[in-house]
Design an enzyme around this catalytic site. Sequence first.
Site, short mmCIF file in Angstrom:
data_model
loop_
_atom_site.label_atom_id
_atom_site.label_comp_id
_atom_site.label_asym_id
_atom_site.label_seq_id
_atom_site.Cartn_x
_atom_site.Cartn_y
_atom_site.Cartn_z
N ASP A 183 0.78 -1.21 0.02
CA ASP A 183 0.03 -0.06 0.02
C ASP A 183 0.87 1.35 0.02
O ASP A 183 1.87 1.18 0.61
CB ASP A 183 -0.88 -0.07 1.24
CG ASP A 183 -2.23 0.98 1.09
OD1 ASP A 183 -3.24 0.53 0.86
OD2 ASP A 183 -1.83 2.13 1.13
N HIS A 212 -10.45 -5.10 -3.70
CA HIS A 212 -9.25 -5.49 -2.96
C HIS A 212 -9.23 -5.92 -1.53
O HIS A 212 -10.19 -5.39 -0.75
CB HIS A 212 -8.48 -4.11 -2.98
CG HIS A 212 -9.00 -3.07 -2.66
ND1 HIS A 212 -9.63 -2.28 -3.29
CD2 HIS A 212 -8.70 -2.17 -1.46
CE1 HIS A 212 -10.10 -1.23 -2.73
NE2 HIS A 212 -9.43 -1.12 -1.49
N GLY A 214 -15.91 2.63 3.64
CA GLY A 214 -14.50 3.34 3.17
C GLY A 214 -13.89 3.17 2.13
O GLY A 214 -12.75 3.12 2.00
P1 5GP Z 1 -9.71 1.41 0.33
O1 5GP Z 1 -9.96 2.72 0.84
O2 5GP Z 1 -10.31 1.37 -1.24
O3 5GP Z 1 -10.00 0.38 0.98
O4 5GP Z 1 -8.24 1.18 0.02
C1 5GP Z 1 -7.73 1.68 -1.19
C2 5GP Z 1 -6.19 1.48 -0.75
O5 5GP Z 1 -5.39 1.94 -1.86
C3 5GP Z 1 -5.60 2.62 0.22
O6 5GP Z 1 -4.97 1.88 1.44
C4 5GP Z 1 -4.60 3.47 -0.59
O7 5GP Z 1 -3.80 3.87 0.33
C5 5GP Z 1 -4.16 2.43 -1.65
N1 5GP Z 1 -3.83 3.20 -2.82
C6 5GP Z 1 -4.49 3.97 -3.57
N2 5GP Z 1 -3.80 4.37 -4.52
C7 5GP Z 1 -2.76 3.72 -4.67
C8 5GP Z 1 -1.42 3.62 -5.68
O8 5GP Z 1 -1.46 4.34 -6.59
N3 5GP Z 1 -0.49 2.70 -5.25
C9 5GP Z 1 -0.68 2.00 -4.11
N4 5GP Z 1 0.50 1.20 -3.80
N5 5GP Z 1 -1.70 2.17 -3.14
C10 5GP Z 1 -2.59 2.79 -3.42
#
Ligand code: 5GP
Length: 112
Positions: A29, A98, A91
């Site tokens: 992440d 994922h 969230g």
């Molecule tokens: P959500 O909030 O949708 O459950 O999680 C999305 C996750 O993707 C977040 O923890 C965020 O930090 C991660 N994330 C978003 N954009 C990127 C990216 O471009 N690269 C990486 N490695 N992680 C990302």
Amino acid sequence: MACIFCSILKGEIPSKKVYEDEFVYAFHDIDPKAPIHIIVIPKEHCANILEVATDSDMMNHIVKAIQVIAKQEGVDAKGFRVVNNCGPDGGQTVEHLHFHLLGARQLTWPPG
Ligand code: 5GP
Ligand code: ZN
């Protein structure tokens, strides 16, 4: 429609790979919430857990990947957490299914 995680899969956005097989890709992440914070995604785009076809093997491949990654990252013995955020109240910020694998510290409950 642009999808950040599909762009990562295509190599258009760089990522730090920790695991890959025919169906699954996993990477660190970008904004880790624990010393180990890995994102596990299916290679086939799917918006969220509500959209997973229950007659597909996708979730089996995800679980297999999580098992391998937990051992590879050394969190299998002490434990870790797997999180799926779904929709606005959950969230979810990236609309490509994922699973967060979080570990290497004592995690608290309940989540925020
Ligand atoms: P959500 O909030 O949708 O459950 O999680 C999305 C996750 O993707 C977040 O923890 C965020 O930090 C991660 N994330 C978003 N954009 C990127 C990216 O471009 N690269 C990486 N490695 N992680 C990302
Ligand atoms: Zn996608």
